[in-house]
Design a protein around this motif. Sequence first.
Motif, PDB file in Angstrom:
ATOM      1  N   VAL A 203       0.820  -1.208   0.000  1.00 50.01           N
ATOM      2  CA  VAL A 203       0.000   0.000   0.000  1.00 50.01           C
ATOM      3  C   VAL A 203       0.858   1.264   0.000  1.00 50.01           C
ATOM      4  CG1 VAL A 203      -1.754   1.293   1.279  1.00 50.01           C
ATOM      5  CG2 VAL A 203      -1.910  -1.182   1.117  1.00 50.01           C
ATOM      6  N   ARG A 216       4.829   6.841  -1.525  1.00 50.78           N
ATOM      7  CA  ARG A 216       3.974   6.416  -2.634  1.00 50.78           C
ATOM      8  C   ARG A 216       2.783   5.646  -2.064  1.00 50.78           C
ATOM      9  NH1 ARG A 216       0.872   6.155  -6.878  1.00 50.78           N
ATOM     10  NH2 ARG A 216       0.615   4.090  -7.749  1.00 50.78           N
ATOM     11  N   LEU A 217       1.568   6.153  -2.282  1.00 48.65           N
ATOM     12  CA  LEU A 217       0.351   5.517  -1.785  1.00 48.65           C
ATOM     13  C   LEU A 217      -0.364   4.865  -2.964  1.00 48.65           C
ATOM     14  CD1 LEU A 217      -1.580   4.947   0.536  1.00 48.65           C
ATOM     15  CD2 LEU A 217      -2.573   7.211   0.211  1.00 48.65           C
ATOM     16  N   ALA A 218      -0.432   3.527  -2.956  1.00 53.51           N
ATOM     17  CA  ALA A 218      -0.983   2.788  -4.090  1.00 53.51           C
ATOM     18  C   ALA A 218      -2.502   2.747  -4.087  1.00 53.51           C
ATOM     19  CB  ALA A 218      -0.430   1.364  -4.101  1.00 53.51           C
ATOM     20  N   GLU A 219      -3.127   2.753  -2.911  1.00 54.49           N
ATOM     21  CA  GLU A 219      -4.575   2.706  -2.799  1.00 54.49           C
ATOM     22  C   GLU A 219      -4.977   3.030  -1.373  1.00 54.49           C
ATOM     23  OE1 GLU A 219      -5.339  -1.983  -1.895  1.00 54.49           O
ATOM     24  OE2 GLU A 219      -4.986  -1.416  -3.976  1.00 54.49           O
ATOM     25  N   SER A 224      -3.973   2.212   5.086  1.00 54.05           N
ATOM     26  CA  SER A 224      -3.303   3.332   4.419  1.00 54.05           C
ATOM     27  C   SER A 224      -2.767   4.376   5.387  1.00 54.05           C
ATOM     28  CB  SER A 224      -4.250   3.990   3.411  1.00 54.05           C
ATOM     29  OG  SER A 224      -4.600   3.087   2.400  1.00 54.05           O
ATOM     30  N   LEU A 254       0.425  10.186  -5.566  1.00 51.35           N
ATOM     31  CA  LEU A 254      -0.910   9.613  -5.710  1.00 51.35           C
ATOM     32  C   LEU A 254      -1.207   9.242  -7.160  1.00 51.35           C
ATOM     33  CD1 LEU A 254      -2.972  12.054  -3.437  1.00 51.35           C
ATOM     34  CD2 LEU A 254      -2.009   9.822  -2.829  1.00 51.35           C
ATOM     35  N   ASP A 257      -3.397   6.049  -8.382  1.00 52.81           N
ATOM     36  CA  ASP A 257      -4.047   5.532  -7.173  1.00 52.81           C
ATOM     37  C   ASP A 257      -5.553   5.632  -7.401  1.00 52.81           C
ATOM     38  OD1 ASP A 257      -5.322   5.255  -4.702  1.00 52.81           O
ATOM     39  OD2 ASP A 257      -3.627   6.063  -3.588  1.00 52.81           O
ATOM     40  N   THR A 309       0.144  13.888  -9.157  1.00 50.27           N
ATOM     41  CA  THR A 309      -1.131  13.354  -9.652  1.00 50.27           C
ATOM     42  C   THR A 309      -1.058  13.125 -11.156  1.00 50.27           C
ATOM     43  OG1 THR A 309      -2.079  15.556 -10.083  1.00 50.27           O
ATOM     44  CG2 THR A 309      -2.444  14.598  -7.887  1.00 50.27           C
ATOM     45  N   SER A 313      -5.243   9.188 -10.932  1.00 55.74           N
ATOM     46  CA  SER A 313      -5.498   9.551  -9.524  1.00 55.74           C
ATOM     47  C   SER A 313      -6.990   9.810  -9.383  1.00 55.74           C
ATOM     48  CB  SER A 313      -4.714  10.807  -9.136  1.00 55.74           C
ATOM     49  OG  SER A 313      -3.346  10.669  -9.433  1.00 55.74           O
ATOM     50  N   SER A 317      -8.073   9.536  -3.798  1.00 52.26           N
ATOM     51  CA  SER A 317      -6.871  10.313  -4.122  1.00 52.26           C
ATOM     52  C   SER A 317      -7.212  11.777  -4.363  1.00 52.26           C
ATOM     53  CB  SER A 317      -6.189   9.746  -5.377  1.00 52.26           C
ATOM     54  OG  SER A 317      -5.736   8.444  -5.178  1.00 52.26           O
TER      55      SER A 317
END
Length: 467
Positions: A203, A216-219, A224, A254, A257, A309, A313, A317
């Motif tokens: 994640v 880095r935020l995947a979802e 999260s 994001l 995401d 973005t 995104s 996001s």
Amino acid sequence: MKFKTALLMGFAFSAGIGITTSLYNANSVGSSLWAASAKETAQDEPNNAETVRLLTLFGTVMDVVHSEYVEPISDKKLINNALDGLVGNLDPHSSYMTPEQFKQMQDEISGQFGGLGLQVQADSGHIRVVGPIEGTPAARAHIMSGDVITMINHKNVADLTLDEAVRKMRGAPGTKINITILRPKTGKTMDFTITREIIHVQVVRSALYGKIGYLRLAEFDDSSDREIRVNYKKLVKMVAKTPAKTLSGLILDLRADPGGKLDQAIAVSRDFIKSGEIVSVRGRHPENNQHWHAKGTDITHGLPIVVLTNAGSASASEIVAGALKDHRRAIILGERTFGKGSVQTLIPIADQGAIRLTTARYYTPSGRSIQGRGITPDVEVKETRDKDEIYTYRESDLAHVLSNIGGKAGQDSIRSDLPADIIKAIPHEPPEKWPSFNPEKPETDFQLQQAIHLLNALSSAKAKAPK
């Protein structure tokens, strides 16, 4: 009906997007609906008569199909087909799930599943790729956002539902599958033979680039916010061991995401915004409208932030990007976001499956709805200059798209508080000889490099400013 919990923000059918069920009781939902219907029709008898006429028509058509179709067909299949259309044609994100489909979706939420690592979306009878999950077989095969899946194992998918296509792509780890895609930008058809794997969704990833932290935020799933905090603490410890000692800026990535859970979007926003509104949700029933605010916390203690973005995104996001942008807490760099400004609620119907229903629109702190519009970056930077590789598939391109109403009109306001000389120095696209993007080589990521350059320039300008 009263919202209790668990509004969804994910827009793609994808194992790995966090989904939870609302605390609805199926019988009370039915009772509420019939009560509302009775109240409305009591005030409008002609409408009630029309409803009876149409329901009679439905029964007649079902009888004709049942008795005259070229081969026997069960009532269950006919009714499930009708339910698919009843809910699925409302907007791109509403759908009816049979008990089997509902169970499969719940199995996916575990965050570990066998398949290719593709996030896909139904679009006017097509199966379109939203994006591959990083580090998965689909990503390594270079399947791209916007690709249209035309065949699975050399069989046309035109007559398959999204759920049926996803089931065909799943399979035992180690088995091979052939995927045929059409790449709209080039018009080329391409074949990929891919080996299925157990997909582990990471994640949050973190990295340190000099004195710039990277998250880095995947979802947006249940972990999260927790993972953001854990990884930020790691960055603080990492930089403490370098000559820089402290971070001078943070990049929140994001890109691609697709969203997930609303509560996690709010929690992540609260990690960086100390005061003010985060997001508001407005539905059909005023009693269900809600506002969420910051809680006085900023884990970075005011560190400059750049949010990356692109058109992938979406949803949760965009809530985070919109909140950080409206509060001028971060500089948004990259490309306009997807533009999904609606909220879905998952409503289980006893043991008869579930409905994933659009129940509200969300609005950024400034009162804007991004539905069909997206978040415009403060600093526009394209990820590539190759037009064949630019992902231009957005919410506004979908069939039955929900309208944008109820919010402040107009585009994002242009920020006037950013150093003009630094912003003008950021190029809007890579130079002609920029290397092809390789996810294992950060130096090939043009948007990331511009974010690093921007934060370093801001840090240098701050250091030079008179005390």
